[in-house]
Design a protein around this motif. Structure first.
Motif, mmCIF file in Angstrom:
data_model
loop_
_atom_site.group_PDB
_atom_site.id
_atom_site.type_symbol
_atom_site.label_atom_id
_atom_site.label_comp_id
_atom_site.label_asym_id
_atom_site.label_seq_id
_atom_site.Cartn_x
_atom_site.Cartn_y
_atom_site.Cartn_z
ATOM 1 N N SER A 1 0.811 -1.209 0.000
ATOM 2 C CA SER A 1 0.000 0.000 0.000
ATOM 3 C C SER A 1 0.849 1.266 0.000
ATOM 4 O O SER A 1 0.620 2.170 -0.796
ATOM 5 C CB SER A 1 -0.913 -0.044 1.217
ATOM 6 N N ASN A 2 1.811 1.373 0.886
ATOM 7 C CA ASN A 2 2.600 2.603 0.985
ATOM 8 C C ASN A 2 3.882 2.343 1.772
ATOM 9 O O ASN A 2 3.911 2.389 2.992
ATOM 10 C CB ASN A 2 1.768 3.688 1.680
ATOM 11 N N ASN B 1 6.561 4.086 1.854
ATOM 12 C CA ASN B 1 7.088 5.312 2.447
ATOM 13 C C ASN B 1 6.490 5.522 3.836
ATOM 14 O O ASN B 1 7.218 5.718 4.819
ATOM 15 C CB ASN B 1 6.700 6.473 1.515
ATOM 16 N N ARG B 2 5.173 5.408 3.938
ATOM 17 C CA ARG B 2 4.513 5.572 5.216
ATOM 18 C C ARG B 2 5.001 4.503 6.190
ATOM 19 O O ARG B 2 5.185 4.739 7.361
ATOM 20 C CB ARG B 2 3.000 5.491 5.014
ATOM 21 N N TYR C 1 8.132 5.551 7.841
ATOM 22 C CA TYR C 1 7.912 6.636 8.804
ATOM 23 C C TYR C 1 6.994 6.209 9.933
ATOM 24 O O TYR C 1 6.627 7.005 10.778
ATOM 25 C CB TYR C 1 7.371 7.880 8.099
ATOM 26 N N VAL D 1 14.110 13.652 9.807
ATOM 27 C CA VAL D 1 13.528 12.306 9.822
ATOM 28 C C VAL D 1 14.363 11.279 9.056
ATOM 29 O O VAL D 1 13.960 10.136 8.909
ATOM 30 C CB VAL D 1 12.087 12.289 9.269
ATOM 31 N N ARG E 1 6.137 11.816 12.093
ATOM 32 C CA ARG E 1 5.983 12.885 11.122
ATOM 33 C C ARG E 1 4.632 12.829 10.421
ATOM 34 O O ARG E 1 4.164 11.756 10.065
ATOM 35 C CB ARG E 1 7.091 12.778 10.074
ATOM 36 N N VAL E 2 4.051 13.988 10.218
ATOM 37 C CA VAL E 2 2.828 14.118 9.435
ATOM 38 C C VAL E 2 3.188 14.876 8.164
ATOM 39 O O VAL E 2 3.859 15.893 8.222
ATOM 40 C CB VAL E 2 1.748 14.869 10.235
ATOM 41 N N PHE E 3 2.752 14.348 7.024
ATOM 42 C CA PHE E 3 3.207 14.891 5.742
ATOM 43 C C PHE E 3 2.297 15.997 5.212
ATOM 44 O O PHE E 3 1.143 16.118 5.618
ATOM 45 C CB PHE E 3 3.286 13.770 4.704
ATOM 46 N N GLU F 1 0.074 10.899 3.915
ATOM 47 C CA GLU F 1 0.620 9.589 3.527
ATOM 48 C C GLU F 1 -0.061 8.551 4.391
ATOM 49 O O GLU F 1 0.228 8.442 5.582
ATOM 50 C CB GLU F 1 2.136 9.553 3.769
ATOM 51 N N ILE F 2 -0.982 7.799 3.766
ATOM 52 C CA ILE F 2 -1.667 6.755 4.530
ATOM 53 C C ILE F 2 -1.627 5.470 3.726
ATOM 54 O O ILE F 2 -1.188 5.463 2.588
ATOM 55 C CB ILE F 2 -3.140 7.151 4.812
ATOM 56 N N GLU G 1 -4.116 10.421 9.379
ATOM 57 C CA GLU G 1 -2.653 10.412 9.477
ATOM 58 C C GLU G 1 -2.214 10.903 10.856
ATOM 59 O O GLU G 1 -1.280 10.367 11.455
ATOM 60 C CB GLU G 1 -2.049 11.285 8.379
ATOM 61 N N SER H 1 -0.038 8.903 13.734
ATOM 62 C CA SER H 1 1.160 9.392 14.408
ATOM 63 C C SER H 1 0.968 9.385 15.916
ATOM 64 O O SER H 1 1.850 8.974 16.663
ATOM 65 C CB SER H 1 1.475 10.823 13.946
#
Lengths: 397, 252
Positions: A233-234, A236-237, A240, B50, B82-84, B88-89, B158, B162
């Motif tokens: 799905s993601n 990158n996420r 993080y 980050v 971090r929140v973009f 980003e989910i 998101e 976090s």
């Protein structure tokens, strides 16, 4: 029960029934009618169905969950086969050590190949796995001939030591068995024109497929499965969120490699020989087709896809012009010849053409594969039912 | 000594000096805003914090531990979330699953082969995730696919992802970008509540001065990659250098 939720338990029981009654389900036509051509209830084909089912279930754990498209999984199948034959040559004709060693060796191979290939994603990953698989194929085909039998393949011989089994039985090579249960034995049942074959090998492979399927259901529902889907799905996420995608993808790669090794080992258990062509890239492509055709990322999809492809391959490739003529006998000659000419390229050696058309149709109209088709039909019915209940007259009216 | 110390960070992209000798000292429990015109290096700075970018020189210390040289997932495990700018989910998964993933990441670390139990048997984790969704008013949408959410809901999701990790430091990259006024005010309220209830340190990058002045305890103004001033909000508003570099544009 079994640690599954209701829907999964139902699905699992359906698969159990399908496997148990396959000799009946796949033989819907009596022997003496023309349609018997489409019967698939003979041991070789049924074994192939469940073995490719295992292969596709494993492949789906990698491709369906993480989205990593491997083009080299046939290598693990081939490695598993070779390992299985070697166990039968060296140890015993009992299939248990052969299967265990197949899985372990395929697991080690996939650890090595996965470790390197998973440094890249997307098309580069696919190309890396393809390159590795082709290297394995070339090695098996020529360089490692003493180990793999080269062109002729690896076969059993009367001189094999088989240290914990027997070298020969009455001057013949013994057959593979499961603690004395002969893999190639079968029981025939004739009922009013139908003949059903119950093969030991098929049921042995079928039970293993059920275990493999059950394990994949559990894996899909586990936190580990959740993480694998997160990778697709993601990614990158994912990083993080404090998760390292690499070990997850590697674990999925090794698990699917071990499934492929198990399938390879089972092929050997049914028929104890292994050839390099099992590792060819077309074989890797076939498992991709199976998974996509059935529905990547779904539980039952790969099994269905494997079934459809193995069935088409075996049945359509046996149809020839004389069979076609016999179908259209009743029609006028000119029409008969016309139809046979039209259908000729799609049968026999042309079965790939049929498969290609089926595949294109499914990918274009049902991107979710056969499973999505089933779901759409299901929705159609349930909507109809809902409409019926809405319009049903109130009681007492 | 603050929870996050940025010392002399430099970053060049070819001939462009994106960050020039940036120093930052974020105190625990405060909300530190970084503002500046477009191209001032705000996002570059955040990316350096980050682990997405490696600065050419300088150091970043979080709770006494160096951050630079670690991978993004390791930095997250240290307690930085971090929140973009664009949410980003995990779009192919349900809202609940989106929150479950960080819950597992927090409990099990960066990798655990957790293939035996079913997700549904993890009562504690499920409760934790549902409570978090309740807090951001999204519990009723828990079975929706994340991709079908509105932009504001994606942002809230998101944020929930976090927060459920209970980070010590929350980095927010324009958390109200593209939001309507009402949504922006909701977000401000949510962030204020988080700050008071959880005592999370925040570093926020924001264009909307309304947001900055209602949240920030301290503000750093970046221009062309270098910090112009750092002060409390009251002093920033009237600061001549800031007017010239940034606010001036907005107030003409």
């Amino acid at each position: 029960m079994l640690g599954l939720n209701n829907a999964d338990r139902k699905l699992f029981l359906i698969v159990v029934c399908l496997v148990a009654f396959a000799p009946f389900i796949l033989n819907p036509f009596p022997d003496n009618v023309g349609m018997a051509q489409f019967n698939a209830g003979y041991p070789d084909l049924m074994q192939k169905l469940v073995i490719f089912g295992i292969f596709a279930i494993g492949y789906n754990i990698l491709f369906g969950l993480t989205g990593y498209l491997s083009f080299g999984h046939a290598a693990f199948l081939g490695v598993g086969s070779y390992a299985g034959v070697w166990m039968m040559k060296l140890l015993t004709m009992n299939v248990v050590p052969a299967l265990i060693v197949s899985v372990v060796v395929a697991g080690l191979f996939s650890l090595l190949i996965g470790y390197v290939s998973l440094r890249r994603t997307g098309i580069y990953f696919s190309i890396l796995t393809l390159a590795f698989a082709q290297m394995c194929y070339s090695l098996a085909y020529s360089v490692l001939t003493p180990l793999t039998g080269g062109e002729t393949g690896l076969t059993l011989s009367l001189n094999d030591p088989r240290v914990i089994g027997v070298t020969e039985v009455d001057g013949n090579i013994p057959v593979p068995h499961f603690f004395g249960l002969d893999m190639q034995s079968a029981v025939d049942l004739d009922v009013a024109g139908w003949s059903f074959t119950f093969s030991t090998g098929y049921y042995f492979a079928g039970v293993i497929m059920l275990v493999a399927f059950y394990m994949s259901v559990r894996l899909f529902r586990s936190p580990f499965g959740l993480m694998l889907r997160a990778i697709k799905s993601n990614q990158n996420r994912m990083s993080y969120t404090g998760l390292n995608a690499r070990p997850y993808t590697l674990a999925a790669f090794v698990i699917s490699g071990m499934y492929a090794g198990l399938a390879g080992g089972l092929m050997v258990a049914m028929d104890p020989l292994a050839g390099a062509e099992r590792m060819l890239w077309t074989a890797s492509g076939e498992v991709v087709l199976m998974t996509i055709l059935g529905g990547a990322g779904t539980l039952i999809g790969p099994v269905l896809g494997a079934g459809v492809i193995a069935y088409l391959e075996s049945i359509i490739s046996t149809i020839n012009d004389s069979i076609l003529h016999s179908w259209f006998q009743a029609l006028p000659d000119s029409l008969e010849n016309f139809l046979v000419t039209i259908l000729h390229p799609f049968v026999g050696h042309g079965w790939h053409l049929t498969l290609g058309l089926v595949f294109m149709g499914i990918v274009i109209f049902l991107p979710g594969g056969i499973v999505e088709g089933g779901r759409r039909i299901g929705n159609l019915f349930s909507r109809k039912k809902a409409d019926d209940t809405e319009t049903a007259p109130e009681p007492g009216e | 000594m603050g929870i996050l110390e940025v010392n002399g960070v430099n970053k060049r992209f070819g001939g462009l000096q994106a960050l020039g000798d940036v120093n930052l000292d974020v105190q625990e429990g405060t909300c530190h805003a970084i503002i500046g015109p477009n191209g001032a290096g705000k996002s570059t700075l955040l990316n350096c914090l980050v682990g997405k970018l490696a600065p050419d020189t300088g150091s970043v210390i979080f709770q006494g531990n160096p951050v630079l040289g670690r991978k993004p997932h390791e930095i997250n495990q240290m307690g930085i979330s971090r929140v973009f700018q664009t949410p980003e989910i995990f779009s192919d998964q349900t809202v609940l699953e989106n929150v479950l993933i960080p819950c597992f990441a927090r409990r099990d670390g960066s990798f655990r082969m957790h293939a035996y139990e079913s997700v549904n048997d993890e009562g504690d984790i499920l409760t934790q995730a549902e409570e978090m969704l309740e807090e951001v008013n999204m519990l009723s949408k828990k079975d929706m696919m994340a991709s079908s959410l509105s932009r504001g809901d994606k942002r809230r999701l998101e944020m929930a992802m976090s927060l459920v990790q209970q980070p010590q430091l929350l980095l927010l990259d324009e958390p109200t970008a593209g939001m309507a006024r009402a949504d922006t005010n909701n977000t401000i309220a949510l962030l204020k509540e988080i700050k008071e209830k959880r005592n999370i340190t925040m570093v926020i990058i924001e264009h909307d001065m309304h947001v900055v002045f209602s949240l920030a305890d301290r503000i750093t103004v970046l221009a062309q990659g270098t910090p112009l001033v750092e002060d409390i909000p009251e002093n920033i508003k009237g600061h001549p250098k800031v007017r010239e570099a940034y606010l001036g544009e907005a107030q003409v």
